[in-house]
Design a protein around this motif. Structure first.
Motif, short mmCIF file in Angstrom:
data_model
loop_
_atom_site.label_atom_id
_atom_site.label_comp_id
_atom_site.label_asym_id
_atom_site.label_seq_id
_atom_site.Cartn_x
_atom_site.Cartn_y
_atom_site.Cartn_z
N LYS A 45 0.85 -1.20 0.00
CA LYS A 45 0.00 0.00 0.00
C LYS A 45 0.88 1.25 0.00
O LYS A 45 1.72 1.43 0.88
CB LYS A 45 -0.90 0.00 1.23
N SER A 46 0.68 2.09 -1.00
CA SER A 46 1.52 3.28 -1.12
C SER A 46 0.93 4.43 -0.31
O SER A 46 -0.25 4.74 -0.43
CB SER A 46 1.63 3.71 -2.58
N LEU A 47 1.79 5.06 0.50
CA LEU A 47 1.33 6.19 1.31
C LEU A 47 1.68 7.53 0.68
O LEU A 47 1.18 8.56 1.09
CB LEU A 47 1.92 6.10 2.73
N THR A 48 2.60 7.50 -0.24
CA THR A 48 2.88 8.74 -0.99
C THR A 48 2.54 8.48 -2.46
O THR A 48 2.69 7.36 -2.95
CB THR A 48 4.35 9.17 -0.88
N LYS A 49 2.12 9.53 -3.12
CA LYS A 49 1.72 9.37 -4.52
C LYS A 49 2.94 9.48 -5.42
O LYS A 49 3.88 10.22 -5.11
CB LYS A 49 0.71 10.47 -4.89
N ASN A 50 2.86 8.79 -6.54
CA ASN A 50 3.99 8.84 -7.48
C ASN A 50 4.29 10.27 -7.93
O ASN A 50 5.44 10.64 -8.12
CB ASN A 50 3.71 7.96 -8.70
N ASP A 110 4.27 12.84 -6.28
CA ASP A 110 5.00 13.60 -5.27
C ASP A 110 6.44 13.12 -5.07
O ASP A 110 7.17 13.67 -4.25
CB ASP A 110 4.28 13.51 -3.92
N LEU A 111 6.81 12.07 -5.77
CA LEU A 111 8.17 11.55 -5.58
C LEU A 111 9.17 12.57 -6.10
O LEU A 111 9.01 13.14 -7.17
CB LEU A 111 8.35 10.22 -6.31
N TRP A 112 10.22 12.76 -5.32
CA TRP A 112 11.20 13.78 -5.69
C TRP A 112 11.90 13.47 -7.02
O TRP A 112 12.26 14.36 -7.76
CB TRP A 112 12.25 13.91 -4.57
N THR A 113 12.05 12.17 -7.26
CA THR A 113 12.73 11.80 -8.51
C THR A 113 11.85 12.07 -9.72
O THR A 113 12.32 12.01 -10.85
CB THR A 113 13.15 10.32 -8.48
N ALA A 127 13.59 19.15 -13.99
CA ALA A 127 14.69 20.07 -13.70
C ALA A 127 14.12 21.44 -13.34
O ALA A 127 14.61 22.12 -12.45
CB ALA A 127 15.60 20.19 -14.92
N LEU A 166 12.94 21.47 -9.83
CA LEU A 166 14.10 21.57 -8.93
C LEU A 166 14.62 23.00 -8.86
O LEU A 166 15.05 23.47 -7.81
CB LEU A 166 15.23 20.67 -9.42
N GLU A 178 12.88 25.60 -9.18
CA GLU A 178 11.95 26.51 -8.50
C GLU A 178 11.71 26.16 -7.04
O GLU A 178 11.11 26.94 -6.31
CB GLU A 178 10.62 26.52 -9.25
N ILE A 179 12.20 25.02 -6.65
CA ILE A 179 11.89 24.55 -5.31
C ILE A 179 12.55 25.48 -4.28
O ILE A 179 13.62 26.02 -4.53
CB ILE A 179 12.38 23.10 -5.16
#
Lengths: 44, 460
Positions: free
Chosen positions: A2-7, A9-12, A16, A19, A21-22
């Protein structure tokens, strides 16, 4: 599994541009953080 | 396909484990069979065949299995970050003197007869800053006042001159102040409130506790005056973070403190926040009275405030920089927090990015505010021209690619290598080693505290 974070939202999965603008909090200074009487360092 | 080196696991029960990839930010609940494959110690990946294709695909999409060179990805991300975030954070310490005598202050060794900047020196500082900006014209500049106590009433003319210089350059102003003598500056603050991005002011407990810790040299307390000055700032829309330095002795007073913030109506101001900051031992002395490991603090907070997330929202409270940083993935996963605390960062503290330049009251330049007044840590001087020891400053450039220890750590993307000062044995930083503090125990504690919630969500 069961995934608790959504794809999305993955940092990877950040582009670019994302990144570029972050924003990152800058302040970590902690005036109370250092032992007071640093035995090895002589203050001015 | 390989196993990612950033996989982390935590057992929640006999049947369920939480897995996390600290580079991608993936968090998943899995059965032991999946975890066994992912944490198989041998480099043999044939065990992957024990998983069904759908699970393998999912694990790959989440980054637990990978084809990419993670080291190269990290390196490129850091390069992108550094390239796209040109920044300069200038800090001036107008003096190292302070009107308070807090027992835990790291600057208590700094003589109270240490110098105060005069106007000629201030002009030299701004010349040096202008020189730095000229070399890095694309940089976003932030300006900060630190000390000693920067807002001493007796230094008003110099300090307002400094602030005026920053305002003329349109630099947003931040300050770390004890807040006691801000009254002298009220007319200036009122007139220029829009330029103040943030003020950090410390309260260490309810009145009777705070007054024992944040006291004047004659032992009288400072609580009432500070509170009234914070109210003034908030009324004039100057953002304030109340910093609460915690040790073993004062955490238990937090409920009373928070209730006090509410009574003062601070928590209803959009400009108010507060931060719980455990006192640290950055010079690794082992002698800090009241020192409390982060994991112990976390346990105590959850005992005091069973619904810690609701407490955070109600009182606008966050944890210290490093504590927030290490929990950002897990909080996102459990509470879908999408606030300032969920961010991608593969380096350590703010000084590690070589953005910080601190102009000490002694004519020296320092890489971090926590080193001011300790000449061994100086990286140059600014009187009679800017003299910056680039090679020494470069040793502060720390991230999870540069740090040896981080290259082999599955948690490195979470902590970024931590505080540079903590990892150095001396001002030269020649034998730097990342100081991991109790990161592993801290994560374990957080997950243990949320075990029931996680198991519940697995069953839903």
């Amino acid at each position: 599994m069961k995934s608790l974070t959504k794809n999305k939202d993955l940092w990877t999965n950040l582009s670019a541009k994302d990144l570029e603008e972050i924003t990152v909090p800058m302040a970590c200074c902690q005036k109370a953080s250092i032992q007071i009487n640093n035995p090895t360092k002589k203050a001015i | 396909m390989r196993l990612s080196k950033y996989n982390y696991k935590h057992r929640l029960s006999d049947d369920v484990l939480l897995i996390m990839n600290t580079l991608t930010g993936a968090v998943d609940l899995v059965e032991p069979k999946v975890a066994r494959v992912l944490f198989n110690r041998s480099s043999d990946t044939s065990a992957l065949n024990d998983l069904d294709p759908e699970t393998r695909t999912l694990l790959k999409s989440r980054g637990y299995l990978t084809d990419m060179s993670e080291e190269q990805y990290v390196r490129e991300s850091l390069e992108t970050y550094y390239r796209s975030h040109p920044a300069l954070q200038f800090t001036i310490c107008p003096t190292y003197k302070c009107n308070l005598a807090c027992p835990y202050c790291f600057q208590s060794d700094i003589h109270q007869d240490s110098p105060t900047l005069d106007l000629a020196q201030i002009n030299e500082i701004f010349q040096a800053m202008d020189q730095m900006v000229h070399l890095k014209p694309e940089a976003a500049v932030q300006f900060e006042l630190f000390g000693g106590e920067p807002f001493l009433a007796r230094n008003q003319s110099q300090v307002e001159y400094i602030l005026q210089q920053a305002i003329e350059r349109s630099w947003p102003i931040l300050s770390i102040t004890n807040g006691t003598e801000l009254g002298a500056y009220f007319p200036f603050l009122q007139k220029h409130s829009a330029h103040f991005r943030h003020m950090q002011i410390t309260l260490d407990g309810p009145k009777e506790i705070h007054d024992q810790l944040r006291k004047y040299r004659n032992n009288s307390g400072s609580y009432d005056l500070i509170c009234s000055n914070i109210t003034f700032l908030l009324e004039h829309h100057i953002p304030v973070t109340v910093r609460i330095n915690t040790g073993r002795e004062n955490v238990r007073h937090l409920p009373e403190m928070f209730a006090g913030f509410e009574r003062l109506q601070w928590t209803s101001s959009p400009d108010f926040s507060c931060q719980i900051a455990p006192i640290n031992d950055n010079f690794n002395t082992g002698k800090v009275a009241g020192f409390q490991p982060e994991s112990d603090l976390l346990k105590q907070l959850h005992l005091l405030f069973p619904d810690w997330e609701a407490t955070r929202r109600r009182y606008k409270v966050s944890l210290g920089y490093f504590m927030e940083k290490k929990l950002r993935i897990l909080r996102k996963a459990m509470f879908d927090t999408d606030d300032d605390h969920y961010y991608f960062d593969l380096s350590g503290c703010s000084a590690s990015k070589r953005h910080n330049l601190v102009f000490g009251a002694d004519g020296r330049l320092y890489p971090c505010v926590e080193t001011v007044g300790f000449p061994d840590y100086s990286i140059g001087s600014y009187l009679q021209g800017l003299h910056l020891d680039e090679e020494k400053w470069q040793r502060w450039h720390r991230d999870i690619v540069v740090n040896d220890k981080c290259r082999h750590c599955n948690l490195a993307p979470l902590c970024g290598g931590g505080c540079v000062l903590k990892g150095s044995r001396d001002g030269e930083l020649r034998d730097f080693e990342s100081n991991c503090s109790d990161t592993r125990q801290y994560l374990k504690t957080y997950l243990d505290l949320h075990r029931d919630r996680l198991l519940e969500s697995y069953c839903q």
